[in-house]
Design a protein around this motif. Structure first.
Motif, PDB file in Angstrom:
ATOM      1  N   LEU A 142       0.830  -1.156  -0.030  1.00 27.17           N
ATOM      2  CA  LEU A 142      -0.021   0.008  -0.039  1.00 27.17           C
ATOM      3  C   LEU A 142       0.836   1.395  -0.125  1.00 27.17           C
ATOM      4  O   LEU A 142       1.939   1.524   0.799  1.00 27.17           O
ATOM      5  CB  LEU A 142      -0.957   0.061   1.150  1.00 27.17           C
ATOM      6  CG  LEU A 142      -1.670   1.456   1.466  1.00 27.17           C
ATOM      7  CD1 LEU A 142      -2.735   1.564   0.507  1.00 27.17           C
ATOM      8  CD2 LEU A 142      -2.461   1.325   2.924  1.00 27.17           C
ATOM      9  N   LYS A 143       0.476   2.170  -1.002  1.00 24.84           N
ATOM     10  CA  LYS A 143       1.228   3.466  -0.937  1.00 24.84           C
ATOM     11  C   LYS A 143       0.325   4.423  -0.709  1.00 24.84           C
ATOM     12  O   LYS A 143      -0.808   4.499  -0.880  1.00 24.84           O
ATOM     13  CB  LYS A 143       2.001   3.695  -2.299  1.00 24.84           C
ATOM     14  CG  LYS A 143       2.856   2.926  -2.799  1.00 24.84           C
ATOM     15  CD  LYS A 143       4.191   3.351  -2.357  1.00 24.84           C
ATOM     16  CE  LYS A 143       5.511   2.546  -2.892  1.00 24.84           C
ATOM     17  NZ  LYS A 143       6.621   2.835  -2.162  1.00 24.84           N
ATOM     18  N   TRP A 144       0.549   5.374   0.531  1.00 26.20           N
ATOM     19  CA  TRP A 144      -0.489   6.224   1.405  1.00 26.20           C
ATOM     20  C   TRP A 144       0.284   7.470   1.351  1.00 26.20           C
ATOM     21  O   TRP A 144       1.354   7.686   1.761  1.00 26.20           O
ATOM     22  CB  TRP A 144      -0.779   5.475   2.683  1.00 26.20           C
ATOM     23  CG  TRP A 144      -1.754   6.513   3.355  1.00 26.20           C
ATOM     24  CD1 TRP A 144      -1.445   7.634   4.424  1.00 26.20           C
ATOM     25  CD2 TRP A 144      -3.265   6.406   3.148  1.00 26.20           C
ATOM     26  NE1 TRP A 144      -2.617   7.995   4.718  1.00 26.20           N
ATOM     27  CE2 TRP A 144      -3.665   7.219   4.145  1.00 26.20           C
ATOM     28  CE3 TRP A 144      -3.925   5.554   2.358  1.00 26.20           C
ATOM     29  CZ2 TRP A 144      -5.104   7.805   4.170  1.00 26.20           C
ATOM     30  CZ3 TRP A 144      -5.339   6.003   2.608  1.00 26.20           C
ATOM     31  CH2 TRP A 144      -5.924   6.767   3.586  1.00 26.20           C
ATOM     32  N   ASP A 145      -0.403   8.473   0.762  1.00 23.83           N
ATOM     33  CA  ASP A 145      -0.032   9.907   0.664  1.00 23.83           C
ATOM     34  C   ASP A 145      -1.249  10.674   1.562  1.00 23.83           C
ATOM     35  O   ASP A 145      -2.235  11.060   0.781  1.00 23.83           O
ATOM     36  CB  ASP A 145       0.235  10.398  -0.626  1.00 23.83           C
ATOM     37  CG  ASP A 145       0.724  11.823  -0.648  1.00 23.83           C
ATOM     38  OD1 ASP A 145       0.787  12.398   0.394  1.00 23.83           O
ATOM     39  OD2 ASP A 145       1.525  12.194  -1.642  1.00 23.83           O
ATOM     40  N   PRO A 146      -0.984  11.350   2.609  1.00 21.95           N
ATOM     41  CA  PRO A 146      -1.970  11.861   3.389  1.00 21.95           C
ATOM     42  C   PRO A 146      -2.569  12.979   2.510  1.00 21.95           C
ATOM     43  O   PRO A 146      -3.727  13.548   2.642  1.00 21.95           O
ATOM     44  CB  PRO A 146      -1.413  12.516   4.735  1.00 21.95           C
ATOM     45  CG  PRO A 146      -0.085  11.475   4.785  1.00 21.95           C
ATOM     46  CD  PRO A 146       0.178  11.143   3.658  1.00 21.95           C
ATOM     47  N   SER A 147      -1.695  13.863   1.703  1.00 17.35           N
ATOM     48  CA  SER A 147      -2.241  14.939   1.067  1.00 17.35           C
ATOM     49  C   SER A 147      -3.051  14.487  -0.365  1.00 17.35           C
ATOM     50  O   SER A 147      -3.704  15.181  -0.767  1.00 17.35           O
ATOM     51  CB  SER A 147      -0.949  15.625   0.261  1.00 17.35           C
ATOM     52  OG  SER A 147      -0.510  14.819  -0.627  1.00 17.35           O
ATOM     53  N   LYS A 148      -3.204  13.299  -0.622  1.00 15.64           N
ATOM     54  CA  LYS A 148      -4.118  12.679  -1.607  1.00 15.64           C
ATOM     55  C   LYS A 148      -5.252  11.699  -1.140  1.00 15.64           C
ATOM     56  O   LYS A 148      -6.061  11.695  -1.654  1.00 15.64           O
ATOM     57  CB  LYS A 148      -3.387  12.060  -2.784  1.00 15.64           C
ATOM     58  CG  LYS A 148      -2.177  12.988  -3.322  1.00 15.64           C
ATOM     59  CD  LYS A 148      -1.126  12.556  -4.309  1.00 15.64           C
ATOM     60  CE  LYS A 148      -0.257  13.416  -5.069  1.00 15.64           C
ATOM     61  NZ  LYS A 148       0.619  12.580  -5.950  1.00 15.64           N
ATOM     62  N   ASP A 149      -4.623  11.054  -0.145  1.00 21.57           N
ATOM     63  CA  ASP A 149      -5.640   9.870   0.334  1.00 21.57           C
ATOM     64  C   ASP A 149      -6.482  10.585   1.414  1.00 21.57           C
ATOM     65  O   ASP A 149      -5.595  11.090   2.438  1.00 21.57           O
ATOM     66  CB  ASP A 149      -4.891   8.711   0.610  1.00 21.57           C
ATOM     67  CG  ASP A 149      -4.172   8.368  -0.835  1.00 21.57           C
ATOM     68  OD1 ASP A 149      -4.898   8.282  -1.922  1.00 21.57           O
ATOM     69  OD2 ASP A 149      -2.872   7.877  -0.622  1.00 21.57           O
ATOM     70  N   SER A 150      -7.391  10.310   1.796  1.00 24.17           N
ATOM     71  CA  SER A 150      -8.344  10.517   3.111  1.00 24.17           C
ATOM     72  C   SER A 150      -9.010   9.411   3.538  1.00 24.17           C
ATOM     73  O   SER A 150      -9.626   8.546   2.682  1.00 24.17           O
ATOM     74  CB  SER A 150      -9.083  11.823   2.620  1.00 24.17           C
ATOM     75  OG  SER A 150     -10.071  11.489   1.607  1.00 24.17           O
ATOM     76  N   GLY A 151      -9.463   9.467   4.623  1.00 22.94           N
ATOM     77  CA  GLY A 151     -10.389   8.381   5.389  1.00 22.94           C
ATOM     78  C   GLY A 151      -9.599   6.958   5.335  1.00 22.94           C
ATOM     79  O   GLY A 151      -8.261   7.028   5.495  1.00 22.94           O
ATOM     80  N   GLU A 152     -10.190   5.992   5.641  1.00 22.42           N
ATOM     81  CA  GLU A 152      -9.523   4.844   5.860  1.00 22.42           C
ATOM     82  C   GLU A 152      -8.999   4.056   4.382  1.00 22.42           C
ATOM     83  O   GLU A 152      -9.622   4.338   3.410  1.00 22.42           O
ATOM     84  CB  GLU A 152     -10.661   3.710   6.510  1.00 22.42           C
ATOM     85  CG  GLU A 152     -10.713   3.886   8.015  1.00 22.42           C
ATOM     86  CD  GLU A 152     -11.561   2.795   8.356  1.00 22.42           C
ATOM     87  OE1 GLU A 152     -12.132   2.078   7.581  1.00 22.42           O
ATOM     88  OE2 GLU A 152     -11.556   2.748   9.655  1.00 22.42           O
ATOM     89  N   ALA A 153      -7.693   3.564   4.554  1.00 23.30           N
ATOM     90  CA  ALA A 153      -7.356   2.649   3.321  1.00 23.30           C
ATOM     91  C   ALA A 153      -8.146   1.387   3.167  1.00 23.30           C
ATOM     92  O   ALA A 153      -8.362   0.752   4.135  1.00 23.30           O
ATOM     93  CB  ALA A 153      -5.910   2.665   3.549  1.00 23.30           C
ATOM     94  N   LEU A 154      -8.241   0.914   1.929  1.00 23.07           N
ATOM     95  CA  LEU A 154      -8.803  -0.202   1.602  1.00 23.07           C
ATOM     96  C   LEU A 154      -7.831  -1.133   0.990  1.00 23.07           C
ATOM     97  O   LEU A 154      -7.352  -0.774  -0.243  1.00 23.07           O
ATOM     98  CB  LEU A 154     -10.169  -0.052   0.876  1.00 23.07           C
ATOM     99  CG  LEU A 154     -10.871  -1.623   0.485  1.00 23.07           C
ATOM    100  CD1 LEU A 154     -11.267  -2.130   1.780  1.00 23.07           C
ATOM    101  CD2 LEU A 154     -12.132  -1.378  -0.422  1.00 23.07           C
ATOM    102  N   VAL A 155      -7.370  -2.240   1.414  1.00 26.53           N
ATOM    103  CA  VAL A 155      -6.371  -3.263   0.773  1.00 26.53           C
ATOM    104  C   VAL A 155      -7.021  -4.447   0.306  1.00 26.53           C
ATOM    105  O   VAL A 155      -7.573  -4.964   1.192  1.00 26.53           O
ATOM    106  CB  VAL A 155      -5.123  -3.291   1.723  1.00 26.53           C
ATOM    107  CG1 VAL A 155      -4.249  -4.213   1.058  1.00 26.53           C
ATOM    108  CG2 VAL A 155      -4.626  -2.019   1.961  1.00 26.53           C
ATOM    109  N   THR A 156      -6.846  -4.779  -0.867  1.00 26.97           N
ATOM    110  CA  THR A 156      -7.395  -6.019  -1.356  1.00 26.97           C
ATOM    111  C   THR A 156      -6.423  -7.107  -1.488  1.00 26.97           C
ATOM    112  O   THR A 156      -5.378  -6.679  -2.234  1.00 26.97           O
ATOM    113  CB  THR A 156      -8.346  -5.738  -2.544  1.00 26.97           C
ATOM    114  OG1 THR A 156      -9.391  -4.908  -2.362  1.00 26.97           O
ATOM    115  CG2 THR A 156      -8.802  -7.314  -3.096  1.00 26.97           C
TER     116      THR A 156
END
Length: 414
Positions: A142-156
């Motif tokens: 998972l690549k997570w960037d707070p400036s672009k991603d919001s809320g909970e992350a969903l990983v499949t």
């Protein structure tokens, strides 16, 4: 670390005992903070040293859920992320941060019954990377960037597919009844089995009169396979595997290779039993090809699969084996990296190495009680056989000396 481990009190103060004399690193770690290192300390026996405060910075945290292809939650998924921000250590090279996970009570979390997780604190800068692992599923990042991603992350996370087919003799057009399949793109299914990243884990042995095989738990995408058998040249191929769709009807042809026979003896001409023998093409010596790969239906030898030469030896083309200089052959042999490319001499010192391609090659022999030896350049012609290769192993000499620490004191038991 067990002897020196201590914990801070309510005021953040600590007293560490049992410190060995010499230069030491002091590292602090907390579940809500990133690890940091104090000033490198130099202590004499019986000395007491007061350290400056260790400041532990906070890192980013990511929350989310892990589900399977049907959207069902996946509990017990292990997570890994970057624990160390080297700027916290003043770019002072130290093994201390790499040992942070050995601290008592420290453990990375797993997903709960609903597949939820909280990862962090994570060192470094966005985007933050988190790896998810669970037996039976493809490792997912998972690549997570707070400036672009919001809320909970969903990983499949997805399970593997399968590849099936038949292996044939390219000359006789007959099935090959026993062969080995190497594939580094499989999904680990059994906790007791060697990991796919383990250099000593073997390929899958197949014994079938019709030459048929089925390779389960293969990750989707471009997959590299290497099929090899006793007396044949290994064949490498790349196939496209789709998620949830078995790949069927694969036909693999193996071409027979040449055979080299000979003996390994000592300086008195007496046979040496149990010597390890391997053939290496001249292209491999130049770094352009691999060690000749005799293969056979032997489970123990097959555990030396060379694709995982993680210790840093240069790898050849995918599935084609390691590019190992002759000077490192003895080391690779003793560590098991050569696997089934090595054959052992019999009680009379004789050996037979098969599956050698046409062209020039050398034969190398090793034994723990002797120095290694190499043959002169041999040529595998159209007849497909080279005989009467004799290698003489010498006893060699020895080296004596002393081991001392930086202060000149002797170091025992090393």
């Amino acid at each position: 670390m067990s002897a020196t481990h201590c914990e801070t009190d309510a005021n953040g103060a600590f007293t560490m005992t049992n410190i060995p004399a010499g230069d030491v690193d002091v590292i602090a770690i907390s579940t809500e903070h990133l690890p940091a290192i104090g000033a490198r300390a130099s202590l004499d026996d019986g000395a007491t040293l007061a350290l400056d405060d260790l400041v532990l910075p906070r890192g980013a945290k990511v929350r989310g859920r892990v589900v399977d292809a049907r959207g069902q939650p996946l509990p017990g998924v292990a997570m890994r992320w970057n624990l160390v921000d080297w700027s916290n250590f003043g770019f002072d090279f130290s093994l201390a941060p790499l040992m942070a996970q050995a601290v008592k009570g420290f453990a990375l979390p797993t997903t709960d019954a609903e597949g939820r997780f909280e990862a962090g604190p994570i060192a470094g800068k966005a985007p933050y990377s988190i790896d998810f692992e669970k037996l039976g599923y493809v490792k997912t990042e998972l690549k997570w960037d707070p400036s672009k991603d919001s809320g909970e992350a969903l990983v499949t996370m997805y399970m593997g597919s399968s590849v099936s087919g038949v292996v044939m003799d390219a000359v006789k057009s007959e099935p090959v009844a026993a062969f080995t399949i190497d594939c580094s793109d499989r999904v680990d299914m059994d906790e007791a089995s060697p990991s796919a990243m383990n250099p000593f884990s073997g390929g899958q042995l197949v014994e079938d009169p019709a030459g048929r095989f089925t390779l389960d738990s293969v990750r989707a995408g471009k997959v590299n396979l290497t099929i090899s058998a006793t007396g044949y040249l290994p064949t490498s191929l790349e196939v496209e595997v789709k998620q949830g769709e078995p790949l069927k009807g694969l036909i693999v042809e193996l071409t027979p290779g040449g055979v080299v026979r000979g003996r390994v003896v000592n300086e008195d001409g007496l046979p040496i039993a149990g010597a390890q023998v391997v053939a290496q093409t001249d292209r491999a010596r130049a770094g352009n090809d691999e060690v000749a790969r005799p293969r056979g239906p032997n489970r123990e030898r097959d555990r030396g699969r060379a694709r995982g030469m993680a210790s840093g030896m240069a790898m050849g083309r995918m599935g084609r084996g390691p590019q190992i200089p002759p000077g490192l052959m003895a080391y690779a042999s003793s560590m098991g990296f050569m696997g089934d490319r090595m054959v052992a001499t019999k009680s009379d010192g004789t050996f037979e190495v098969s599956g050698i391609e046409a062209g020039s090659f050398r034969v190398h022999a090793f034994h723990r009680q002797y120095c290694g030896a190499s043959s002169s350049v041999q040529t595998m012609g159209e007849q497909g056989e080279v005989a009467n290769v004799v290698l003489v192993l010498k006893e060699g000499g020895g080296v004596e000396g002393y081991v001392r620490d930086p202060r000149g004191n002797p170091v025992p038991d090393e």
